[in-house]
Design a protein around this motif. Structure first.
Motif, mmCIF file in Angstrom:
data_model
loop_
_atom_site.group_PDB
_atom_site.id
_atom_site.type_symbol
_atom_site.label_atom_id
_atom_site.label_comp_id
_atom_site.label_asym_id
_atom_site.label_seq_id
_atom_site.Cartn_x
_atom_site.Cartn_y
_atom_site.Cartn_z
ATOM 1 N N ILE A 20 -6.994 -2.578 -7.783
ATOM 2 C CA ILE A 20 -6.492 -3.005 -9.087
ATOM 3 C C ILE A 20 -4.968 -3.072 -9.015
ATOM 4 C CG2 ILE A 20 -6.497 -0.624 -9.989
ATOM 5 C CD1 ILE A 20 -7.368 -1.834 -12.705
ATOM 6 N N GLY A 21 -4.402 -4.163 -9.479
ATOM 7 C CA GLY A 21 -2.965 -4.363 -9.403
ATOM 8 C C GLY A 21 -2.229 -3.805 -10.598
ATOM 9 N N LEU A 28 -8.259 -8.183 -12.961
ATOM 10 C CA LEU A 28 -9.451 -8.077 -12.111
ATOM 11 C C LEU A 28 -10.264 -9.363 -12.146
ATOM 12 C CD1 LEU A 28 -10.801 -4.466 -12.874
ATOM 13 C CD2 LEU A 28 -9.500 -5.233 -10.880
ATOM 14 N N THR A 29 -10.894 -9.678 -11.024
ATOM 15 C CA THR A 29 -11.835 -10.800 -10.994
ATOM 16 C C THR A 29 -13.090 -10.423 -11.767
ATOM 17 O OG1 THR A 29 -12.927 -10.026 -8.988
ATOM 18 C CG2 THR A 29 -10.992 -11.448 -8.706
ATOM 19 N N LEU A 85 -11.190 3.525 -8.009
ATOM 20 C CA LEU A 85 -10.102 2.606 -8.333
ATOM 21 C C LEU A 85 -8.900 2.924 -7.457
ATOM 22 C CD1 LEU A 85 -10.325 2.706 -12.242
ATOM 23 C CD2 LEU A 85 -11.309 1.004 -10.701
ATOM 24 N N ALA A 86 -8.326 1.887 -6.845
ATOM 25 C CA ALA A 86 -7.201 2.086 -5.933
ATOM 26 C C ALA A 86 -6.200 0.958 -6.121
ATOM 27 C CB ALA A 86 -7.691 2.130 -4.484
ATOM 28 N N SER A 87 -4.996 1.170 -5.633
ATOM 29 C CA SER A 87 -3.938 0.170 -5.777
ATOM 30 C C SER A 87 -4.161 -1.009 -4.833
ATOM 31 C CB SER A 87 -2.571 0.789 -5.483
ATOM 32 O OG SER A 87 -2.248 1.774 -6.435
ATOM 33 N N GLY A 88 -4.081 -2.230 -5.364
ATOM 34 C CA GLY A 88 -4.064 -3.441 -4.547
ATOM 35 C C GLY A 88 -5.193 -3.524 -3.545
ATOM 36 N N ALA A 113 -7.842 -6.236 -4.231
ATOM 37 C CA ALA A 113 -6.962 -7.115 -4.998
ATOM 38 C C ALA A 113 -5.820 -7.523 -4.075
ATOM 39 C CB ALA A 113 -6.443 -6.395 -6.239
ATOM 40 N N VAL A 114 -4.892 -8.309 -4.580
ATOM 41 C CA VAL A 114 -3.728 -8.681 -3.771
ATOM 42 C C VAL A 114 -2.887 -7.429 -3.535
ATOM 43 C CG1 VAL A 114 -1.671 -10.127 -3.632
ATOM 44 C CG2 VAL A 114 -3.734 -10.997 -4.720
ATOM 45 N N SER A 115 -2.544 -7.169 -2.276
ATOM 46 C CA SER A 115 -1.799 -5.960 -1.951
ATOM 47 C C SER A 115 -0.328 -6.098 -2.323
ATOM 48 C CB SER A 115 -1.909 -5.660 -0.454
ATOM 49 O OG SER A 115 -1.193 -6.623 0.295
#
Length: 418
Positions: A20-21, A28-29, A85-88, A113-115
């Protein structure tokens, strides 16, 4: 034309890790959102948990310590649909890697997600194949010293808001004060910001907690760049004379054959030069330096920190007794260098026994007693015996002549040669 099938929802017994950015839930998609909406248990940092607008789900913050607490956490919620849930991108210096190491790739599904790395490169226009990524999350900032080189592009994943100032200070300390520095804050979020300047003149004591530091390395006049190939100048190391000299060090490391992710024992480490150059050869390499003298053990630590490999483990004890003090993960080396204590009864045999299959061993001798030990090792285990004699040009009266150094006998062998 057949339509592209939609991504499937993993089975309930699989741990899903959803990236998740900074843009949170709206970013989110549909697929990622559906996985989160089906969760019975959400695990993550409080910031990520607060991004999910659900009150009908169990939300669990990370355990402390993280890695040791994860098996118990997930066992507690066995049989429920667990989503992390984690970053990018969770596999870019993220918890996804830790979970796969603990539970295996079949038990973990990653939905990235996009890093922050990809976002930072996009903002700066930096190509992936020209950019080195270094994480200092939970690690020492001195790790970046290994990668300093003219025109090198570095992306540094920060630990917190203090990291940018520490990076700028380290660059200046190592003679790269002219380097251009960008701090990219809250990438992908509504409050995204970029602060830039030079390392030497950095005037921003703190950044946003979520930041990535970008560096375009520029050495100051007079700075001599250090390569990651073996054979650093002797002057790069603090030492008291107990140093494997440059030419012998290069020969030794060529035979030790540093390979990514492998472990070295540097026995009788002296200044730690062999272990340090082994670790500089690849960022995933590990080493244990065994040195019984307190002042030398401290010197090994200082050299490792200054030369960008602060993860070098120093064991202050005599070999072979020191081997019993090693952690389980350090007890089967891929390579061993014996630079001190070669003539200690049983030392080479214990090192050979500890080597993994395919492991390499190198030992040096300058005395008749230690040379005799290498002759016995060669008879027992095979390999190669080489005597190195070096001469350097030096003043001779008003002229110049050759000055010979003490000859060094080198034995090397690999486990397959037995």
């Amino acid at each position: 034309m057949n339509p592209v099938p939609s991504p499937t929802i993993p089975p309930a017994d699989v741990i899903c890790v959803v990236g998740i950015g900074a843009d949170g839930w709206p970013g989110l998609t549909d697929h990622a959102r559906e996985i989160v909406e089906r969760a019975d248990v959400l695990v993550g940092g409080q910031r990520h948990l607060d991004m999910v607008p659900r009150d009908d789900v169990t939300k669990v913050s990370w355990p402390k310590p993280l890695r040791d607490g994860l098996p118990r956490l997930f066992a507690t919620h066995e049989g429920r649909r667990r989503v992390v849930l984690a970053s990018g991108d969770p596999l870019v210096s993220g918890v996804g890697t830790t979970l796969i190491e603990l539970f295996g790739s079949d038990a973990v599904r990653i939905v990235p997600a996009v890093s922050s790395v990809a976002l930072a490169r996009a903002r700066l226009g930096w190509a992936a194949d020209r950019t080195e990524v270094i994480s200092v999350v939970g690690r020492e900032v001195r790790r970046i010293a290994r990668a300093l080189a003219p025109a090198q592009l570095l992306l540094i994943l920060s630990s917190d808001e203090s990291t940018p100032a520490l990076v700028a200070s380290l660059l200046t300390e190592h003679g790269y004060g002219a380097s251009r520095v960008w701090v990219l804050e809250n990438l992908g979020g509504a409050d995204e910001r970029c602060v830039k300047g030079t390392a030497r003149d950095w005037g921003h004591p703190e950044a946003a907690r979520l930041n990535v530091v970008a560096v375009e390395c520029e050495p100051d006049p007079g700075t001599w760049p250090l390569a990651t190939v073996p054979g650093l100048p002797d002057e790069a190391f603090e030492h008291d004379g107990q140093l494997t000299k440059r030419d012998m060090r290069a020969s030794c490391l060529a035979r030790l054959n540093p390979l990514p992710g492998q472990l070295l024992w540097d026995v009788g480490a002296g200044s730690g030069s062999i272990a340090i150059e082994w670790m500089r050869a690849h960022p995933s390499n590990r080493a244990v330096a065994v040195e019984p003298r307190t002042e030398r053990a401290g010197r090994v630590t200082r050299n490792a920190q200054r030369l960008g490999v602060p993860g070098l483990r120093v064991v202050e004890a005599s070999a072979p007794r020191a081997f019993t003090e090693l952690d389980e993960t350090d007890r089967a080396p891929d390579a061993v260098f014996v630079g001190g204590g070669v003539s200690t009864p049983g030392l080479i045999d214990e090192c050979w026994t500890a080597l993994r299959p395919g492991g390499r061993i190198v030992a040096h001798a300058v005395t008749l007693e230690s040379e005799a030990a290498l002759v016995r090792a060669h008879a027992a285990y095979g390999g190669e015996l080489v005597r190195h004699s070096l001469e350097r040009a030096a003043p001779l009266g008003g002229l110049t002549g050759w000055e010979p150094a003490r000859a060094v006998t080198q034995w090397n062998a690999s486990k397959e040669n037995r």
